[in-house]
Design an enzyme around this catalytic site. Structure first.
Site, PDB file in Angstrom:
ATOM      1  N   TYR A  54     -11.685  -6.560  -5.925  1.00 45.15           N
ATOM      2  CA  TYR A  54     -11.487  -7.517  -7.034  1.00 45.15           C
ATOM      3  C   TYR A  54     -10.160  -8.258  -6.914  1.00 45.15           C
ATOM      4  CZ  TYR A  54      -7.915  -5.416 -10.135  1.00 45.15           C
ATOM      5  OH  TYR A  54      -6.743  -4.977 -10.685  1.00 45.15           O
ATOM      6  N   ARG A  55      -9.285  -7.800  -6.031  1.00 43.21           N
ATOM      7  CA  ARG A  55      -7.929  -8.343  -5.995  1.00 43.21           C
ATOM      8  C   ARG A  55      -7.268  -7.721  -4.773  1.00 43.21           C
ATOM      9  NH1 ARG A  55      -4.056  -6.791 -11.084  1.00 43.21           N
ATOM     10  NH2 ARG A  55      -2.270  -8.101 -10.640  1.00 43.21           N
ATOM     11  N   ASP A  92      -1.049  -0.448 -16.706  1.00 45.99           N
ATOM     12  CA  ASP A  92      -0.332   0.831 -16.541  1.00 45.99           C
ATOM     13  C   ASP A  92       1.172   0.678 -16.731  1.00 45.99           C
ATOM     14  OD1 ASP A  92      -2.509   2.711 -15.638  1.00 45.99           O
ATOM     15  OD2 ASP A  92      -2.758   1.059 -14.247  1.00 45.99           O
ATOM     16  N   TYR A 149       0.472  -5.743  -4.555  1.00 44.50           N
ATOM     17  CA  TYR A 149      -0.299  -6.930  -4.180  1.00 44.50           C
ATOM     18  C   TYR A 149       0.587  -8.023  -3.568  1.00 44.50           C
ATOM     19  CZ  TYR A 149      -4.092  -4.874  -6.985  1.00 44.50           C
ATOM     20  OH  TYR A 149      -5.065  -4.047  -7.488  1.00 44.50           O
ATOM     21  N   HIS A 178       3.479   1.415  -2.581  1.00 45.39           N
ATOM     22  CA  HIS A 178       2.034   1.590  -2.557  1.00 45.39           C
ATOM     23  C   HIS A 178       1.340   0.275  -2.288  1.00 45.39           C
ATOM     24  CE1 HIS A 178       2.511   0.111  -6.631  1.00 45.39           C
ATOM     25  NE2 HIS A 178       1.238  -0.230  -6.586  1.00 45.39           N
TER      26      HIS A 178
END
Ligand code: ADP
Length: 553
Positions: free
Chosen positions: A496-497, A165, A103, A415
């Site tokens: 959502y983000r 996670d 992110y 990622h």
């Protein structure tokens, strides 16, 4: 050296030097680092994360970069920094740890913003209340740090935490970004209780019951003994503000309360494998009925085969030399080799044995209707060591770092998450999965996904894994996610983000009534932060001083 690689927008070298002098006077010279060039981008490891740039870049490494990183030692220094930043009109970007990988990490949306590293010094567990099962934390406390604190105090068996996670992120950072974990307390924002916030003008606020002074409390506001009900009742009196300090640029969170789960009296992790891709709708329909009635007690997950496979080995270890996306025959091969399914459901049972037995009976019975379903209780799993060993810890609230491995599916792996929300319906899951699969394969990526089941919705987490050293592959990763955002929005689904690079596009999809929500967000922004210094552009909210059309990426 006071000249950064990237100056904040509209700030000259001299003005920036003056800002740095003021910042050094406020927090001490040792706590101000100017980012003068790429030679400082030395860190790209989750275990020791970068604080000044995005370790998993989607643009060039030197795009999302801070001009300096400042590490306040206490709340009063954060307040001072906000005043200085207003005076000099320098934008700042707070972060707690910077492990927000996928992110943007610690990097700012506006290149040249000053990073405020909230975690370096402010990393204390301020309180653990055993009787009422809550804690009060500073921004630098990680999930692992909180767990270690419980262990050190002999409490880890009595009070369970909820972990995402990976265990290295800040509890506050993850919670205010509305991150999730996998125990019954998996919706972190739902489980927070009470915040202390420095507003953009430097003022200090405590929300909820924290606004009521504790009798006899003295000292500076940030050090005052808090109200005894601050971590017990979220809402206090009057408008409830906590939500506007999540995924926002309205304040810097300096303390936060969080509920912990009392030991439920027993625990059993399990997984269920399903043979065929087409089983997805039946799995999802079954889960909805069990989850909404809380027979499934935790935030459970349906993982695609390759997500589990990637934790156990990289692509080359399965198919040496293959760089294109794997085909169905190859997936079949991995599936039988690892004893997994095309889909693997992970859940856990919480409570004394009779409770667990009753719940397991209902869950086993319901999923048995799906032909080919296989059931594994953690203790009996002959496939160990495997992903169930990891998930058994995660769903129990024990932090782990093992899931980092799936990022290495490709060489130099990084990622990018695409995370749309969907209704817990078989048909929705199938459609969203088909759209995603088609686009990923078209763009040359393997399909690595996860459905995380909340109380009444699913977060569909699509992991786009790419080689960060190859600009062409990075560009493709961005292109595919951009397409998916639009395609999902056309189907009524929003994320959502998201990563810094996509905040504007996603904010634009939440456009009901000609963008009324964004106008509200902008009005709040301009009222609380008239100089637009706090995290401009975060989640698509731009202060009035920025021409937002020019800042679109
Ligand atoms: P983590 O390490 O927990 O994954 P970060 O510390 O990178 O998370 O924070 C993620 C994002 O959350 C930051 O980029 C920032 O936008 C926001 N954030 C984090 N901590 C704070 C804070 N204390 N106050 C305000 N915003 C924050």
């Amino acid at each position: 050296m006071s000249t950064p690689l990237i100056l904040p927008p509209g700030i000259s070298k001299d003005k920036f030097a003056a800002y740095l002098d003021a910042a050094r006077a406020a927090v001490g010279a040792d706590n101000v680092e100017v980012i003068t060039g790429p030679h400082q981008f030395t860190k790209d490891d989750y275990m020791d994360p970068a604080k000044e740039h995005d370790m998993y870049p989607v643009f060039d490494k030197d795009y999302f970069v801070s001009s300096a990183v400042v590490c306040p030692r206490n709340v009063q220094e954060v307040q001072a920094l906000m005043r200085i930043s207003n005076e000099h009109k320098v934008p700042v970007w707070p972060f707690s740890i910077g492990r927000n990988i996928g992110y943007g990490g610690a990097a700012p949306r506006v290149p040249g913003s000053v990073g405020i590293d909230m975690g370096r010094h402010m990393n204390r567990v301020l309180e653990v209340n055993e009787a009422d099962a809550y804690c009060l934390l500073e921004p630098g406390v990680t999930f692992q740090g909180l767990y270690d604190h419980l262990v050190a105090n002999g409490l880890e068996d009595k009070l369970w935490i909820d972990v995402p996670d990976l265990g290295g992120g800040s509890v506050i950072g993850n919670t205010i970004e509305r991150g999730v974990g996998y125990s019954p307390y998996g919706d972190h924002f739902m489980m927070h209780c009470g915040m202390e916030i420095v507003l953009p003008n430097g003022e200090l606020v405590r929300t909820g019951m924290g606004a009521l002074p504790e009798p006899g409390a003295t000292g500076a506001p940030d050090q005052q003994q808090p109200n005894r009900c601050w971590q017990l009742f979220n809402y206090g009196f009057g408008p409830y503000h906590d939500g506007i300090f999540s995924q926002s640029n309205y304040g810097i969170v300096t303390k936060m309360g969080l509920w912990l789960m009392p030991n439920p009296g027993g625990y059993q992790a399990y997984s269920i494998t399903f043979e065929r891709e087409q089983d997805l709708p039946a799995i999802v329909e079954t889960i909805r009925q069990l989850r909404i009635t809380m027979v499934i007690q935790n935030v459970a997950t349906i993982r695609s085969l390759l997500l589990d496979a990637a934790v156990l080995g990289d692509k080359q270890s399965f198919f040496p030399g293959v760089t294109r996306p794997l085909n169905d025959t190859e997936l079949d091969e991995i599936q039988s080799k690892l004893g997994l399914g095309r889909w693997i459901f992970y859940g856990a049972l919480y409570g004394p044995q009779p409770v667990r037995d009753a719940l397991w009976g209902a869950i086993h019975g319901a999923f048995s209707q799906i032909p080919g379903a296989k059931f594994f209780l953690h203790e009996d799993d002959k496939r160990s060591p495997g992903v169930l060993d990891i998930r058994a810890k995660t769903m129990r609230g024990v932090p782990t770092f093992d899931e980092l491995k799936w990022v290495d599916w490709v060489p130099n792996g990084a990622h990018f998450f695409f995370s749309p929300i969907a209704e817990v319906r078989g048909e929705a899951a199938t459609r969203q999965f088909q759209i995603t699969k088609k686009r990923l394969l078209e763009h040359g990526f393997d399909v690595i996904v996860d459905f995380i089941i909340g109380m009444r919705e699913m977060h569909h987490i699509v992991c786009v894994v790419y080689d960060r050293t190859r600009p062409e592959e990075r560009a493709r990763a961005l292109t595919v996610v951009r397409q998916l955002i639009d395609e999902c929005a056309a189907n009524g689904w929003g994320e959502y983000r998201t990563h810094l690079a996509l905040m504007d596009q996603i904010a634009g999809t939440y456009s009901f009534n000609d963008g009324a929500l964004m106008r509200l967000s902008e009005r709040i922004k301009d009222t609380l932060d008239p100089n637009g210094i706090l995290a401009p552009g975060k989640n698509g909210v731009w202060p009035r001083g920025y021409d937002k059309d020019k800042w679109q990426l």
